[in-house]
Design an enzyme around this catalytic site. Sequence first.
Site, mmCIF file in Angstrom:
data_model
loop_
_atom_site.group_PDB
_atom_site.id
_atom_site.type_symbol
_atom_site.label_atom_id
_atom_site.label_comp_id
_atom_site.label_asym_id
_atom_site.label_seq_id
_atom_site.Cartn_x
_atom_site.Cartn_y
_atom_site.Cartn_z
ATOM 1 N N GLU A 121 1.067 -1.655 -0.116
ATOM 2 C CA GLU A 121 0.188 0.215 0.387
ATOM 3 C C GLU A 121 0.459 1.022 0.014
ATOM 4 O OE1 GLU A 121 -4.208 0.742 2.191
ATOM 5 O OE2 GLU A 121 -4.016 -1.492 2.628
ATOM 6 N N GLU A 167 -1.006 -0.582 13.691
ATOM 7 C CA GLU A 167 -2.495 -0.816 12.679
ATOM 8 C C GLU A 167 -3.205 -0.497 13.834
ATOM 9 O OE1 GLU A 167 -2.648 -2.669 9.103
ATOM 10 O OE2 GLU A 167 -4.485 -0.922 8.714
HETATM 11 C C1 BGC Z 1 -5.126 1.491 4.724
HETATM 12 C C2 BGC Z 1 -5.712 2.439 6.001
HETATM 13 C C3 BGC Z 1 -6.817 3.008 5.215
HETATM 14 C C4 BGC Z 1 -8.011 1.867 4.976
HETATM 15 C C5 BGC Z 1 -9.226 2.393 3.748
HETATM 16 C C6 BGC Z 1 -6.728 0.371 4.764
HETATM 17 O O1 BGC Z 1 -5.952 -0.499 3.772
HETATM 18 O O2 BGC Z 1 -3.860 0.895 5.746
HETATM 19 O O3 BGC Z 1 -5.195 2.880 7.065
HETATM 20 O O4 BGC Z 1 -7.005 4.334 5.444
HETATM 21 O O5 BGC Z 1 -7.666 1.400 3.833
HETATM 22 O O6 BGC Z 1 -9.899 1.793 3.455
#
Ligand code: BGC
Length: 836
Positions: free
Chosen positions: A358, A631
Site C-alpha cells: 500500500e 494499525e
Molecule cells: C489502509 C488504511 C486506510 C484504509 C481505508 C487500509 O488498507 O492501510 O489505513 O485508511 O485502508 O480503506
Amino acid sequence: MTSAKAEGRFVTPSFALEPDGEAPYFRREFTVDTAPERALLHVTALGIVEPYVNGERVGDEVLAPGWTSYRHRVVVSTHDVTALITPGANVLGAIVGEGWAVGRIGFAAVAESGENADRFHYAERPALFARLELTYADHVDVIATDESFQCATGAVLAHSLYDGETYDARREPDGWHTPGFDAAGWTPAVVYPWDPGTLVPRTAEPIRRVEELAPVSVTTSPSGRTIVDFGQNLAGWIRLTTTGEAGRTVTLRHAEILTPDGELDPTSLRTAACVDRYTLRGGGTEIWEPRFTFHGFRYAEIDGPFDEVAAVVVHSDMPRTGWLETSHELVDRFHANAVWSMRGNFVGLPTDCPQRDERMGWTGDIHAFAPAAAFLYDVRGVLGSWLDDLAAEQREKGSVPVTVPDVLGGHLLVPTALWGDVAVALPWILHREYGDPAVLRRAYPSMTAFVHDVEKRLDAEGLWSQGFQFGDWLDPDAPDDDASGGKTDKYLVACAYFAKTTRIMADTARILGETEDAAHFAALDTRVREAFRREFVTPAGRVAGESATAYALAIAFDLLTPEQEAKAGARLAEVVTRAKFAISTGFAGTPLVLPALSKTGHLDEAYRLLLRKRCPSFLYPVTQGATTIWERWDAIRPDGTMHPAEMTSFNHYALGSAVDWLHRTVGGLTPEEPGYRRMRVAPRPGPGLDHAALRHITVHGEVRVSWRVTGTRMDVGVTIPPGTTATVVLPAHPDAAEEHVDAGTHAWSYDLPDGFRPQAGNTLDTPLPVLVGDPDVWPEVAAVFAARLPQVPIAHAAKAGPGTTLRTVLDRYDADAATRDAVSAALGEPTPETRD
Ligand code: BGC
C-alpha cells in the site's frame, strides 16, 4: 522554473525495458570552454532519479522526485552544480528506476483486473527530465534532455518500491558518468510524450537519509539464518559493507516482526517482497545501498557475507518542532512511537504504512494524525504539496479520492467522513498551527467543493445518511474482516464530522472575507448540528449507541447544549470506566476520546484510559515492545501471535493521534490565536504522572512548558518567544490562578491543595471495577480482604457500580485503621508511617 517549463522534454531509452527489469542509465557528454559563473541542474523523472555530473552524485535527495499526482504535478528539484562543471568535457548522467510512476503500487484486488493492473499508473517506462543551465556573464547555455542523450542498462537489475532492488556490481559500466567513457553500445534516447506543463518546482523538503542505526543484535535463528535486529521499526534501507569473491550474492530480506520462535516474519508485508540483492564485484571492501526502493522494517535476514550493516532511516527532511517527555516511561515510549510512525510515513507524502503493498496517501489516516504531526514537525512543505495534489485530483475526478495521489482507479470516489473531509480539516489545521491564512486561500476552492459535494447528498432532515462510509474504522470490536463494522453508527460518525467541517468552512469563509459563503456555511452548520441532535441525541444528552466514539464526537465537535454536554461527559466517563479503561475507539474516535473526557471534567478517567496497559489500550503495544504505532490495538495479541487479519501493519500512525492530547493537555499548550502569537498554557496533571515537559518551535520561536510535583509542591516553568503572550492556567493551584505573561521565562512554585497527588495511581477512591482490571494491584488487594475482612464478597467486585470504591467498602464494613493501612499498602499508597 518557468524556463524549465519552456524547454526540455522527457526522454526514455529506445530499447525494450522489462517491467521491474533493468533500470535505464542516461548520459550526455558536452564541452564547455570556460567554467560557468553558475550552473543549475533542474531534474526530475517519471520514476526515481539519481543524477550525476562528472561522476559525482548530485545533491543529497533520495527517492526523488517523491510521489505526487504526476498527471497534474511532477516536482522538479534544482541543484547548484557550479562546482562540478569544469572547462573541457563534462558528463551529465542519471539512472532512473520505476518508482511510483511506472512500478507496482496499490493492491491489484481493487484495480482493474488483468496482468500489471497495479503498475504503469502514470507511464509505461521510466523517463528522465533534466535541464542544465550554464550561466555566463553574457549568455546562458542549456543542456536539456533530448535525443542527444544516450542510454544503456547497467548494474540495477530490478528496482521495485515494494519488492526491492537487485544490483549486480559486476555489471556497473565503470566511468559511465565521466568524460571519455566509451559509450559504444549506448543508443540515443527518444522523447517520451509528457506534458511539460505538469512540471512544478519543489516546495516540500526533499526525502533524505536522515539517520543511521547500528544493529542491536545479530543472531542465528533456530533454522540457522542470520537475523539482524535494528531495534526500531523504520522506513528506509540497509547499507551493506561486504567483502568476498566476485559473483557472490548477499540477500537482504526485511520484515517488521519475527515469528514467536525467532524467524523473520514477512506476513505484515502482504505481497511486497521487500528483498534487496547485491552481487559482489570482488577485490576488496564493497559498500552498497539500494536507491530505488525502501522498506518498512526492524529486522533483516541476511544471506551471504557481510562485514557490517546499518539501517538508513529515510523520510522527508522536515524540521523537528515538537517534543514531550513525562515521568512515565511507557507514555514517553508511546509518544516516541508516534514520532517514529510519523517518520516512517512521511516518505514524500503522508501514507498509511511504509511496509506492505500500500504505502498510499490514505486521506483518513492523515486527517486523524495531522494535529499531532503539525506539532511534531514543520509539515507546511509536505502537507502543503499534498494538498495541491488533493485539489488537483478532486478537480479532475469531481470528488476527493480516498487516496491522494489516486491510483485506485476511482475506487470509492464518494465523499467520506474523516477521509475526504481532510480537504477541509487539513488547511484549517495548518492555519491554526502556522497562522498563515494563505493556506486557506489556496485550498478554498477544494474546501468549498468538498462541502458542496456532501451538501447535495444530505437528506431532507439535513443528515448525511447514505453512501459509503468508513465509520469508526478499526474499532477494536469490529469483526476482523470488516474494519468499518464497528459499534458506532457510520452515519452518526459522518454527520458529526460534517458538523466539524461546516463550522471550519464558516470560519474560513469569514477569515477570507467571503461574506456570502460565510453566511451560507454558517446556516448549513446550524442545520447539520440541529439535525444531528434531533437524530442522535436525547434531550437529556445521551448519544445514540452510547459508544465512547459517539460521545467523544458529540462532545469534541460541540454538538450538544451545555447541559447535554455535561450529561454526555458523565456518560462517557461511565462507558470508559465500565470497560475497565479498555480502549474501544477506532480511527474516528481515538483522537477525540481523551479530549472529550478532559473537556467535560473527567480528567482522571482520561488518564486511566491513557495509562491502562492491558490489551486493548494505548500502552499495551508498548508493553509488547512496540517501537511504532500499530494499525490495530492488538496487532500482536496477548498470546504472542499476530492478528490474523490481512490488514495488520506495525507502522500506522492513525491510532497515535492521541499524542495530540498529550501535547495540549498534559504538556498544556494550545494556540489562542492561529500561529501561537497568543497562546494558552494550561497543563492538567492527573493520576499517574508527576512531571511533564514540552518544547515546541512555533513560527514565532520556541515555547517551553514544564510542571513537576514534588511531595506537596508544584513547580511550573513557561518560556515564550518574543512577540507572543500567554495565558497561563496554573495547574492545581489552590486559588485556580490564571496569569497573563509576555515573552520570556516565567516560573511558579506553590503548595498544592490537600489531597492532590497526581503521582498516585490507584487510590482508595478508585472505582472497584477499575481496580479489578488492574493485574498489578488487584491480587494483593483481594488477599488483604481475604485475610482481614473475609465477610466482604470481594470476588464480585467487578460487578460493583462505578460509584463503589475501596473507601466506600471499607466504610460500609467499618474496617479498622490497620486494615485500611494494609489495603493502602497493597495499592502502593503511602501508609501513615511513610506519609510525610
Ligand atoms: C489502509 C488504511 C486506510 C484504509 C481505508 C487500509 O488498507 O492501510 O489505513 O485508511 O485502508 O480503506
